[in-house]
Structure formats: C-alpha cells, structure tokens
Design a protein around this motif. Structure first.
Motif, short mmCIF file in Angstrom:
data_model
loop_
_atom_site.label_atom_id
_atom_site.label_comp_id
_atom_site.label_asym_id
_atom_site.label_seq_id
_atom_site.Cartn_x
_atom_site.Cartn_y
_atom_site.Cartn_z
N SER A 1 0.82 -1.21 0.00
CA SER A 1 0.00 0.00 0.00
C SER A 1 0.86 1.26 0.00
O SER A 1 1.99 1.26 0.48
N THR A 2 0.29 2.34 -0.52
CA THR A 2 0.93 3.64 -0.40
C THR A 2 0.65 4.21 0.99
O THR A 2 -0.24 3.74 1.70
N SER A 3 1.44 5.21 1.39
CA SER A 3 1.41 5.67 2.78
C SER A 3 0.05 6.20 3.20
O SER A 3 -0.38 5.97 4.34
N GLU A 4 -0.66 6.90 2.30
CA GLU A 4 -1.94 7.48 2.72
C GLU A 4 -2.98 6.41 3.03
O GLU A 4 -3.91 6.65 3.80
N ARG A 5 -2.78 5.22 2.50
CA ARG A 5 -3.73 4.15 2.78
C ARG A 5 -3.40 3.41 4.07
O ARG A 5 -4.15 2.54 4.51
N LEU A 6 -2.27 3.76 4.68
CA LEU A 6 -1.89 3.19 5.97
C LEU A 6 -2.14 4.17 7.11
O LEU A 6 -1.91 3.84 8.27
N GLU A 7 -2.61 5.37 6.77
CA GLU A 7 -2.86 6.38 7.80
C GLU A 7 -4.06 5.99 8.67
O GLU A 7 -5.00 5.35 8.20
N ARG B 1 -9.26 -0.06 8.84
CA ARG B 1 -9.17 1.14 9.68
C ARG B 1 -10.55 1.59 10.15
O ARG B 1 -10.69 2.15 11.23
N ILE C 1 -4.56 -3.35 6.96
CA ILE C 1 -4.64 -2.02 7.56
C ILE C 1 -5.58 -1.11 6.78
O ILE C 1 -6.48 -0.47 7.34
N GLU C 2 -5.42 -1.05 5.47
CA GLU C 2 -6.12 -0.02 4.71
C GLU C 2 -7.63 -0.23 4.63
O GLU C 2 -8.37 0.74 4.50
N ASN C 3 -8.12 -1.46 4.74
CA ASN C 3 -9.57 -1.64 4.66
C ASN C 3 -10.20 -1.97 6.00
O ASN C 3 -11.42 -2.11 6.09
N LYS D 1 6.02 3.77 -1.87
CA LYS D 1 5.44 2.82 -0.93
C LYS D 1 6.35 2.74 0.28
O LYS D 1 7.55 2.50 0.13
#
Length: 321
Positions: A52-58, A307, A303-305, A70
């Motif tokens: 994932s890219t960083s904004e999707r791990l926020e 949150r 993480i990304e889905n 990434k």
C-alpha cells in the motif's frame, strides 16, 4: 484489580486506531500488547516494503509522510510510534492477556501482570504470532524457521524457501542476491497471484533463467540435519540443505477467541461471528477489529480496509457504554 471502561487487546495499527477513538471521546481505556508497539510490524523483514501507499496506511487522518512511493518497515514503525506517543495513548507493552471471562455485565480479564474488570473489550490481535506448520518430520530442527528477518545469515548456504506468497518471494530474492543458493518449494503450480506486481516478474525471471530453482506442485516430506526430502510431480527428490525458511502463512489465535466465548464457523475457515455494522461479536460487549475478523483468510482484512473498524466500534459503544 484494575478497573477501566474499555480494554483493547493488541497495539497494532488497528488497536492504535481504536485507542484514538477512545481518546477523542474522553473514555477510560487501556491497550494491552504482549510485545513491542506494533509487534507484528516490528517482526517483519528489515527491508520489507508495503504493498500500500502511505496514505492508505494512515489512521485517524494523521498524515503519513514517506520518502518512497510505498513506505518501508522502518517508516511504518516511526509513523505508528509517533501517533501513539504524540497522542499519549494509554498503552501497556509486554503485557499478555491470558484469559477473558464475562460475569454478569463485566469482563474479567487476566494478564501476565494483573487482573482487570472492564465494561467493553476490543480484540485486535492480528495473526502473525502462530505460523502454519508443515507438519513434517524434522520441522523442529534449529535450521528451520517460520519467520524471516534478513538475508545475511544465509549467504553461501543452501537454503530452501517454502511458499510463493509475498513474504516467501521477498525472502528468496533477497537471500539469492546476498549470495545464498536458493531453492523454492511451492505447493501450487505457480507464483502467487497476489505477490506485489513489481516483484512477481522479478522472481519469475530468476526462476526461468535458473538463478533460483523452483519445485512447483511439490511439498516437503522430511527435513534432516543436512538434507530435505521433497515430493515432486516427477517423484521424490533429496537435496542438500543448510536452512529451511518456511513462509507458508500465519493464523489468528482461534483458541483465544473461543476461550473468550466467540463463536467460530465450523467450515474450516474459522470465521468469527460478529456484526459487520458494529463489529460486536456474539458476546455482547466484546468487539473484533482488523485481520482477526477474516478467520483463516488473513488476506481479507488488512490495515487499509480495516481502519474503519475503530470508528464503527466507537460509534456503537457511544450508545451503550
């Protein structure tokens, strides 16, 4: 006996997200983590890069700035550490929960350090602590590992990497590039389709050119101190071996969930029972968050889905805390 309103088990990214929701609402809560902060991420390979890219791990809209398209493991550790410390989250590290029991409307939670009496429990423990075993003779030998940290120890060694997922492919490529003689043993007929798109062509090319040998549709039958016996479509083969890195996946602690009263499906997938609108399990007041919700399908939630689980849980708690 320590009393609090909410106990969150697991201080990974989703557990931290749940703590942030409690913090914003001024609730009394404690997070218990049996290892280091974001313990699963800490145990990832040193050079791991996220899909994932960083904004999707926020989490909680707190910016995650990465130097790369990434982010890597160290950047993620720094980000979640800063989130936890700058928000002064109430987290107890190196404290393992051993039992959860509901008595009347309260949960009695036992850890390796103390006992808690709480109104609500959130389980966000992930899945990285229990490897899926090969269940073959010799698997307990010191040369066998179900985790991979870095390539240097395997330089100039005969190494078998078991599996064809992201972790197995990353390990095989890195060990080969650091001078290891790598052989992959893959149960299926090809490299996994979910392998990172920029890595999959690399491993396929290395196999096709012969730099990395691969046995597809094959399984390890036995591991000895200096050899590994493999069942292949062409018959049984015995090859010289110094180390086995068995990266065949991991699974949640289903026994822990059952002990807490959570119902699991009996179809072999061990899906826990919960309401997807509130994340509350079949045990009233006990919530599930993150990858643990997927049973054995550990690729379903990440993480990304997941949150959003933290907010769903907090919104439901607001009505009945």
């Amino acid at each position: 006996m320590t009393q609090t309103d909410i106990l969150i088990i697991g201080a990974g990214p989703i557990g931290i997200a749940c703590a942030l929701e409690c913090e914003k609402r001024g609730w009394n809560y404690i997070v218990l983590e049996k290892g280091a902060l974001t313990n699963s991420l800490f145990n990832y390979p040193l050079n791991m890069t996220f899909f994932s890219t960083s904004e999707r791990l926020e989490i909680d809209n707190i910016p995650f700035i990465s130097n790369n398209p990434k982010p890597n493991r160290d950047e993620a550790l720094e980000y979640y550490r800063r989130v936890a410390t700058s928000n002064t989250l109430n987290i107890n590290l190196y404290e393992e929960v051993t039992a959860i029991q509901k008595q009347n409307n309260q949960f009695q939670v036992t850890s390796n350090k103390t006992n808690y009496s709480v109104k609500k429990v959130v389980i966000a423990t992930g899945f990285y602590d229990i490897p899926k075993l090969l269940n073959v003779p010799g698997e307990s030998l010191p040369k066998v590992s179900h985790y991979y940290k870095e390539a240097h120890p395997f330089s100039m060694q005969d190494v078998i990497v078991v599996g064809a997922s992201n972790s197995a492919v990353d390990a095989a490529l890195e060990i080969w590039r650091k001078g290891g003689n790598v052989t992959m043993v893959v149960r299926k007929g090809t490299i996994g389709e979910r392998v990172k798109y920029w890595v999959r062509p690399d491993i396929i090319n290395r196999i096709e050119e012969g730099s990395i040998k691969a046995y597809f549709n094959s399984e390890i039958k036995e591991i000895t101190p200096h050899q590994v016996i493999i069942s292949t479509p062409k018959g049984t083969e015995t090859i010289a071996n110094d180390y086995v890195v068995a990266l065949t996946g991991y699974q949640p602690n289903f026994q822990f969930l059952e002990q807490a009263g959570v119902t699991l499906s009996n179809d072999g997938n061990f899906f826990p029972k919960y309401n997807p609108d509130t994340m509350e399990s079949n045990v009233q007041g006990l919530y599930l968050a993150g990858v643990i919700c997927g049973g054995t399908e550990t690729h379903k939630w990440f993480i990304e889905n997941s949150r959003v689980h933290a907010k769903l849980i907090a919104e439901h708690m607001e009505t009945n805390l």
